[in-house]
Design a protein around this motif. Structure first.
Motif: not given
Length: 335
Positions: A273-278
């Motif tokens: 899980e690389a998180g939000a945004q981008g």
């Protein structure tokens, strides 16, 4: 200010981890515009109640309920307790962040306003190696990733290249934490404006869960120049903060994304899980994934305004996720 429900025998049957907050930092479900609008209209948005894991944009159970014949009743009691706490603390609202889909549905039935957002996750389809993963991508994307990985460590002055270290458990020293905190502060000053985590926070992480930490550190010319912190779950690697004190092409991708994939494959973890945004994560094999939150607003006029906003935001987010899903680098077999 955790909410606890007990039965007639004083046995705990439900818990909600809850915090009274005077700001919205470290949440990753962004409500700053709501706060600004309400306060410009003369209201006090803070304090508010947050049901979440602090600083952690990871979906998971938020309404912790003991299994049994009274589970539904205990869940409803938990929701009642949260609203009673909101009244007692004069909080403007309750925010249940990164809830499970079934929890979001229950909260919606209780009058909470549902919200969705998008994160980027890498899925491990039982890959044996990084090359095994690359084989699922289009030829052009495979070549791009291989070039990025090569250039990331070869972009420094010849003879003075970059080396990457992956550190867990006792291999992590105070010097590593000192270097990483400098990276975190640099990123915060450039992106967020304020570093809300302290150096002592990382000491606490080191004392309590160092075996669950993966530090990916980049070194050049005898000193650390960049790093990323990840947390190791039972089947998921959770990528969190990144920072650097030198700029090198593609180093961000190598330290944050490709090394995380390497580690997940080696450990047999199911996802990263690389998180939000981008949206740049898409080209690296990370796919858009829906997240959920639920919000209970005390002021009826403000609630209507937020509900109207969410009614427009939700289809826009759903459309964005669908469009992004078509932009992944994976090979598409013909119909």
């Amino acid at each position: 200010m955790h909410v606890i429900v007990r039965d007639e025998d004083d046995v705990i049957v439900a818990v909600a981890p809850c915090y009274l907050k005077g700001h919205s930092r470290g949440e990753y479900v962004f409500d700053h515009a709501w706060a600004d609008a309400y306060e410009r209209a003369g209201g006090d948005y803070y304090p508010k109640l947050l049901v979440a894991v602090p600083f952690t944009p990871v979906s998971g159970p938020r309404l912790l309920v003991r299994d049994g014949p009274f589970a539904e009743k205990a869940t409803q009691a938990l929701i009642v307790g949260l609203r009673q706490l909101r009244e007692a603390t004069e909080a403007s609202s309750i925010h249940v962040n990164f809830a499970l889909p079934e929890e979001s549905a229950v909260l919606g039935s209780a009058g909470f306003l549902p919200r969705i957002d998008c994160q980027y996750h890498w899925i491990n389809h039982d890959f044996a190696s990084f090359d095994d993963f690359l084989a699922t991508l289009s030829s052009r994307k495979r070549k791009t990733i291989r070039r990025e990985r090569r250039d990331a460590i070869g972009s420094a002055t010849p003879g003075d290249g970059i080396t990457i270290e992956q550190l867990t458990g006792d291999a992590i020293t105070t010097a590593h934490w000192d270097a990483f905190y400098a990276f975190y502060q640099d990123t915060a000053s450039r992106k967020w404006g304020r570093a809300y985590l302290t150096r002592e926070f990382y000491d606490a992480i080191d004392r309590t869960m160092r075996d669950r930490v993966l530090l990916v550190m980049a070194r050049r010319a005898g000193r650390y120049i960049a790093g990323a912190i990840n947390f190791i779950g039972s089947d998921t690697l959770f990528g969190r903060h990144w920072g650097a004190i030198e700029e090198h092409p593609f180093l961000h991708f190598e330290v944050c994304y490709y090394r995380a994939i390497d580690f997940a494959i080696a450990r047999g973890l199911k996802r990263v899980e690389a998180g939000a945004q981008g949206e740049h994560k898409l080209a690296r094999g990370y796919v858009p994934t829906m997240t959920r939150s639920a919000h209970d607003i005390a002021d009826p006029d403000f609630r209507r305004a937020v509900a109207a906003y969410l009614a427009q935001e939700r289809p826009a987010v759903e459309q964005e996720i669908a469009l992004l899903a078509d932009e992944t680098p994976f090979r598409h077999e013909p119909d």
